[in-house]
Design a protein around this motif. Structure first.
Motif, PDB file in Angstrom:
ATOM      1  N   GLN A  39       0.836  -1.195   0.000  1.00 13.17           N
ATOM      2  CA  GLN A  39       0.000   0.000   0.000  1.00 13.17           C
ATOM      3  C   GLN A  39       0.868   1.240   0.000  1.00 13.17           C
ATOM      4  O   GLN A  39       2.066   1.176   0.273  1.00 13.17           O
ATOM      5  N   HIS A  40       0.239   2.357  -0.315  1.00 13.76           N
ATOM      6  CA  HIS A  40       0.992   3.613  -0.397  1.00 13.76           C
ATOM      7  C   HIS A  40       1.059   4.278   0.976  1.00 13.76           C
ATOM      8  O   HIS A  40       0.047   4.428   1.663  1.00 13.76           O
ATOM      9  N   PHE A  41       2.259   4.664   1.371  1.00 12.27           N
ATOM     10  CA  PHE A  41       2.478   5.381   2.622  1.00 12.27           C
ATOM     11  C   PHE A  41       3.018   6.774   2.309  1.00 12.27           C
ATOM     12  O   PHE A  41       3.854   6.943   1.418  1.00 12.27           O
ATOM     13  N   ALA A  42       2.537   7.751   3.049  1.00 11.94           N
ATOM     14  CA  ALA A  42       3.023   9.133   2.917  1.00 11.94           C
ATOM     15  C   ALA A  42       3.159   9.712   4.322  1.00 11.94           C
ATOM     16  O   ALA A  42       2.425  10.620   4.715  1.00 11.94           O
ATOM     17  N   LEU A  43       4.101   9.160   5.076  1.00  7.72           N
ATOM     18  CA  LEU A  43       4.294   9.562   6.468  1.00  7.72           C
ATOM     19  C   LEU A  43       5.535  10.440   6.570  1.00  7.72           C
ATOM     20  O   LEU A  43       6.645   9.983   6.276  1.00  7.72           O
ATOM     21  N   PRO A  44       5.392  11.692   7.004  1.00 11.95           N
ATOM     22  CA  PRO A  44       6.566  12.552   7.177  1.00 11.95           C
ATOM     23  C   PRO A  44       7.341  12.156   8.428  1.00 11.95           C
ATOM     24  O   PRO A  44       6.882  11.334   9.234  1.00 11.95           O
ATOM     25  N   ALA A  45       8.506  12.721   8.591  1.00  8.23           N
ATOM     26  CA  ALA A  45       9.251  12.538   9.840  1.00  8.23           C
ATOM     27  C   ALA A  45       8.480  13.221  10.968  1.00  8.23           C
ATOM     28  O   ALA A  45       8.088  14.381  10.849  1.00  8.23           O
ATOM     29  N   LEU A  46       8.247  12.491  12.053  1.00  4.12           N
ATOM     30  CA  LEU A  46       7.431  12.972  13.163  1.00  4.12           C
ATOM     31  C   LEU A  46       8.029  12.488  14.478  1.00  4.12           C
ATOM     32  O   LEU A  46       8.868  11.584  14.483  1.00  4.12           O
ATOM     33  N   PRO A  47       7.591  13.074  15.613  1.00 11.83           N
ATOM     34  CA  PRO A  47       7.892  12.409  16.877  1.00 11.83           C
ATOM     35  C   PRO A  47       7.450  10.948  16.769  1.00 11.83           C
ATOM     36  O   PRO A  47       6.372  10.647  16.233  1.00 11.83           O
ATOM     37  N   LEU A  48       8.280  10.035  17.248  1.00 16.04           N
ATOM     38  CA  LEU A  48       8.058   8.622  16.975  1.00 16.04           C
ATOM     39  C   LEU A  48       6.686   8.144  17.439  1.00 16.04           C
ATOM     40  O   LEU A  48       6.029   7.361  16.745  1.00 16.04           O
ATOM     41  N   HIS A  49       6.231   8.600  18.594  1.00 12.88           N
ATOM     42  CA  HIS A  49       4.914   8.183  19.066  1.00 12.88           C
ATOM     43  C   HIS A  49       3.833   8.567  18.059  1.00 12.88           C
ATOM     44  O   HIS A  49       2.946   7.769  17.735  1.00 12.88           O
ATOM     45  N   ASP A  50       3.881   9.792  17.530  1.00 13.41           N
ATOM     46  CA  ASP A  50       2.870  10.246  16.580  1.00 13.41           C
ATOM     47  C   ASP A  50       2.946   9.445  15.276  1.00 13.41           C
ATOM     48  O   ASP A  50       1.917   9.113  14.674  1.00 13.41           O
ATOM     49  N   ALA A  51       4.171   9.150  14.838  1.00  9.84           N
ATOM     50  CA  ALA A  51       4.329   8.382  13.603  1.00  9.84           C
ATOM     51  C   ALA A  51       3.748   6.981  13.754  1.00  9.84           C
ATOM     52  O   ALA A  51       3.104   6.464  12.837  1.00  9.84           O
ATOM     53  N   LEU A  52       3.950   6.371  14.916  1.00  5.42           N
ATOM     54  CA  LEU A  52       3.400   5.037  15.141  1.00  5.42           C
ATOM     55  C   LEU A  52       1.879   5.063  15.199  1.00  5.42           C
ATOM     56  O   LEU A  52       1.214   4.121  14.756  1.00  5.42           O
ATOM     57  N   GLN A  53       1.318   6.135  15.730  1.00  2.00           N
ATOM     58  CA  GLN A  53      -0.135   6.278  15.705  1.00  2.00           C
ATOM     59  C   GLN A  53      -0.654   6.310  14.272  1.00  2.00           C
ATOM     60  O   GLN A  53      -1.633   5.648  13.934  1.00  2.00           O
ATOM     61  N   ARG A  54       0.005   7.089  13.434  1.00  2.00           N
ATOM     62  CA  ARG A  54      -0.447   7.188  12.042  1.00  2.00           C
ATOM     63  C   ARG A  54      -0.287   5.857  11.316  1.00  2.00           C
ATOM     64  O   ARG A  54      -1.148   5.451  10.522  1.00  2.00           O
ATOM     65  N   TYR A  55       0.836   5.186  11.562  1.00  2.00           N
ATOM     66  CA  TYR A  55       1.056   3.872  10.948  1.00  2.00           C
ATOM     67  C   TYR A  55      -0.051   2.906  11.359  1.00  2.00           C
ATOM     68  O   TYR A  55      -0.619   2.186  10.529  1.00  2.00           O
ATOM     69  N   SER A  56      -0.382   2.871  12.639  1.00  2.00           N
ATOM     70  CA  SER A  56      -1.411   1.964  13.132  1.00  2.00           C
ATOM     71  C   SER A  56      -2.780   2.317  12.560  1.00  2.00           C
ATOM     72  O   SER A  56      -3.571   1.448  12.211  1.00  2.00           O
ATOM     73  N   ALA A  57      -3.078   3.612  12.461  1.00  2.00           N
ATOM     74  CA  ALA A  57      -4.361   4.043  11.910  1.00  2.00           C
ATOM     75  C   ALA A  57      -4.498   3.614  10.456  1.00  2.00           C
ATOM     76  O   ALA A  57      -5.578   3.200  10.018  1.00  2.00           O
ATOM     77  N   ARG A  86      12.610  10.453  16.979  1.00  2.00           N
ATOM     78  CA  ARG A  86      11.888  10.934  15.792  1.00  2.00           C
ATOM     79  C   ARG A  86      11.945   9.877  14.701  1.00  2.00           C
ATOM     80  O   ARG A  86      12.985   9.233  14.487  1.00  2.00           O
ATOM     81  N   SER A  87      10.826   9.688  14.027  1.00  2.00           N
ATOM     82  CA  SER A  87      10.756   8.673  12.980  1.00  2.00           C
ATOM     83  C   SER A  87      11.450   9.131  11.715  1.00  2.00           C
ATOM     84  O   SER A  87      11.690  10.329  11.497  1.00  2.00           O
ATOM     85  N   ALA A  88      11.757   8.176  10.862  1.00  2.00           N
ATOM     86  CA  ALA A  88      12.194   8.477   9.503  1.00  2.00           C
ATOM     87  C   ALA A  88      10.962   8.605   8.612  1.00  2.00           C
ATOM     88  O   ALA A  88       9.943   7.967   8.876  1.00  2.00           O
ATOM     89  N   PRO A  89      11.017   9.428   7.572  1.00  2.00           N
ATOM     90  CA  PRO A  89       9.854   9.534   6.678  1.00  2.00           C
ATOM     91  C   PRO A  89       9.659   8.239   5.889  1.00  2.00           C
ATOM     92  O   PRO A  89      10.613   7.516   5.599  1.00  2.00           O
ATOM     93  N   VAL A  90       8.406   7.962   5.544  1.00  2.00           N
ATOM     94  CA  VAL A  90       8.071   6.787   4.735  1.00  2.00           C
ATOM     95  C   VAL A  90       7.217   7.273   3.575  1.00  2.00           C
ATOM     96  O   VAL A  90       6.075   7.689   3.765  1.00  2.00           O
ATOM     97  N   GLN A  91       7.781   7.244   2.388  1.00  2.00           N
ATOM     98  CA  GLN A  91       7.095   7.720   1.195  1.00  2.00           C
ATOM     99  C   GLN A  91       7.206   6.655   0.117  1.00  2.00           C
ATOM    100  O   GLN A  91       8.298   6.287  -0.290  1.00  2.00           O
ATOM    101  N   GLY A  92       6.069   6.125  -0.318  1.00  2.00           N
ATOM    102  CA  GLY A  92       6.093   5.140  -1.391  1.00  2.00           C
ATOM    103  C   GLY A  92       5.224   3.939  -1.082  1.00  2.00           C
ATOM    104  O   GLY A  92       4.470   3.927  -0.112  1.00  2.00           O
TER     105      GLY A  92
END
Length: 242
Positions: A56-74, A91-97
């Motif tokens: 699937q397509h992900f477009a997650l910017p670099a974020l505080p790690l807790h927030d990034a994990l919330q978005r990933y889970s959602a 802080r998370s790494a961005p995930v694009q693609g």
């Protein structure tokens, strides 16, 4: 989150496979349902290889790690269990693609010092690398004090409720919970997984359903929330009085 509010370390415990829920809970269900009114004469769709993980397509910017994990889970509908104290300041790494769920999580965690420890299709638990150094304050991602206070209060309130009933006292088993907080900050829609102690699950459900925690989630925290309580975490909060 679907939220990820995981306050204690899942290391050493198999991640729970939550039962499938309806669309209101946002649980991902494998396989697409038949379209209503589909023409019976249409050729059958080409079967999907079962051994090929979905991409699937992900477009997650670099974020505080807790927030990034919330978005990933959602996005994925996958439970993510971890210790918020161990991700604070990272802080998370961005995930694009386009990636599988596992590939996206690996990219998101790159350089954080946090890695998956136990994974299933529906859940994954995270833990720090054995030699991971604590994040440097100079990295510039301070923990949100309001969020940390909320998580601490939430965990302490649930442990207090468990300690009030001798049969289910926290501290001797690992417990995974998923729930929402309603308009009066009470636990609603609770799901329970007691690792190795399934006979306790009905009592835990009865003890915690409707429990008021005294605080609503901070702004930006999505729901449902996921909480993992280990014996170590219970001791960190003082454990149950003897």
């Amino acid at each position: 989150m679907r939220a990820v509010v995981a306050l204690t370390l899942a290391c050493g415990a198999a991640a729970p496979a939550w039962p499938a829920a309806g669309p209101a809970q946002g649980i991902a269900v494998s396989g697409a349902p038949a379209q209503a009114g589909q023409d019976a004469d249409m050729p059958a769709a080409r079967p999907v290889r079962q051994d090929a993980p979905a991409v699937q397509h992900f477009a997650l910017p670099a974020l505080p790690l807790h927030d990034a994990l919330q978005r990933y889970s959602a996005q994925t509908g996958r439970s993510v269990l971890y210790d918020t104290q161990q991700v604070a300041g990272r802080r998370s790494a961005p995930v694009q693609g386009r990636y599988t769920e596992d590939q996206a999580l690996q990219r998101l965690l790159a350089g954080t010092g946090i890695v998956p420890r136990h994974a299933s299709r529906r859940a994954v638990s995270l833990a720090p690398l054995a030699q991971a150094a604590p994040p440097s304050p100079a990295a510039g991602v301070p923990a949100d004090p309001a969020r940390q206070r909320f998580y601490g209060q939430l965990q302490a309130r649930i442990i207090q409720a468990l300690c009030a009933r001798p049969q289910i006292q926290a501290g001797s088993y690992r417990l995974a919970l998923r729930f929402r907080l309603n308009d009066i900050a009470a636990i609603d829609g609770l799901q329970v997984h007691a690792s190795g102690r399934p006979e306790l699950e009905p009592m835990i459900h009865a003890a915690l359903s409707g429990l008021t925690v005294g605080a609503s989630p901070p702004r930006g925290a999505a729901q449902p929330l996921t909480l993992l309580i280990t014996p170590e975490a219970a001791q960190r909060h003082g454990g149950c009085p003897s």
